[in-house]
Design an enzyme around this catalytic site. Structure first.
Site, mmCIF file in Angstrom:
data_model
loop_
_atom_site.group_PDB
_atom_site.id
_atom_site.type_symbol
_atom_site.label_atom_id
_atom_site.label_comp_id
_atom_site.label_asym_id
_atom_site.label_seq_id
_atom_site.Cartn_x
_atom_site.Cartn_y
_atom_site.Cartn_z
ATOM 1 C CB SER A 37 -1.188 0.130 1.435
ATOM 2 O OG SER A 37 -0.412 0.216 2.396
ATOM 3 N NE ARG A 107 -1.347 -8.677 11.605
ATOM 4 C CZ ARG A 107 0.048 -9.066 11.078
ATOM 5 N NH1 ARG A 107 0.088 -10.166 10.744
ATOM 6 N NH2 ARG A 107 0.978 -8.105 12.273
ATOM 7 C CB SER A 132 -1.638 -17.821 11.599
ATOM 8 O OG SER A 132 -0.409 -18.904 11.770
#
Length: 241
Positions: A37, A107, A132
């Site tokens: 981003s 996430r 994770s």
């Protein structure tokens, strides 16, 4: 080399575990596209990657941007999702519900969005690997929302492994790893935290991004592994401290 000529997309590939994975995949012969981003971080990452690697600015909270990313990439063989946000404690009793929901945007929901738009273009012999953390099985105070998020990611991956077969879907469950995501914590406090974390592992050390990258490469290359959570944590989940 199993990745020679394969197209790999790493979302979150501009720093930390994602950049290390992009570098490892490129060294293994893959055609790599990274997405982030942040354009400045993306440009800096591309300067560290071999010529021929591509980069796209895409915010995982923006479905149109993710759709455009995969339109740009076209067909692909492997998707790696390592995008995350700043690590910081957020006690549930003190957080606004809107902020609590937003903690899952990058996430978890970002993973869902990426998979949704990657699948129609993904090779049936390809894979998806997501990231994770051990906080899901060894929670610490202030990180209940983080534990919930990584637990949701692992459940999602198991479900997708069944739903998307023969495409393989796996999880890298990372322990404490030295990445720029910790940079929001002041340096003296951060190093003290790293030292304490290292003492809680069986190896006496925290992880490095390259160790997580090696695991993502293994999951891309091994066609007989799916629906699996690979824990890379120096044995910290086995310690009682």
């Amino acid at each position: 080399m199993a990745l020679t000529g394969k197209k790999v997309v790493v979302i979150g590939g501009s720093s930390g575990m994602g950049l290390a994975t992009a570098q490892a995949a490129a060294r293994a012969g893959a055609e790599v596209t990274i997405a982030s981003s942040d354009k400045q971080r993306l440009d800096a990452a591309l300067a560290e990657l071999p010529d021929g690697c591509d980069g796209v600015v895409a915010d995982t909270r923006d479905e149109e941007a993710i759709a455009a990313l995969f339109e740009h990439v076209g067909s692909l063989d492997h998707l790696v999702y390592t995008a995350g946000d700043t690590v910081a404690p957020h006690p549930v009793a003190e957080v606004a519900l809107a902020d609590a929901r937003a903690r899952l945007d990058v996430r978890f929901w970002g993973t869902v969005t990426a998979v949704k738009h990657a699948v129609p273009r993904l090779s049936r012999t390809g894979s998806i690997s997501v990231t994770s953390g051990t906080v899901g099985v060894r929670p610490v105070p202030g990180f209940a929302l983080g534990a919930a998020g990584v637990g949701a990611i692992e459940g999602l991956a198991r479900g997708l492994a069944v739903e998307l077969a023969p495409v393989r879907v796996n999880v890298v469950r990372a322990g404490a790893v030295r990445t720029p995501m910790w940079d929001a914590i002041p340096a003296p406090q951060r190093e003290g935290m790293f030292g304490a974390m290292a003492k809680r592992t069986l190896t006496g050390a925290i992880g490095e991004a390259e160790q997580i990258a090696a695991t993502h490469l293994f999951l891309m290359e091994n066609g007989f592994v799916t629906g699996t959570v690979v824990t890379v944590d120096g044995g910290s989940v086995l310690t009682g401290s």
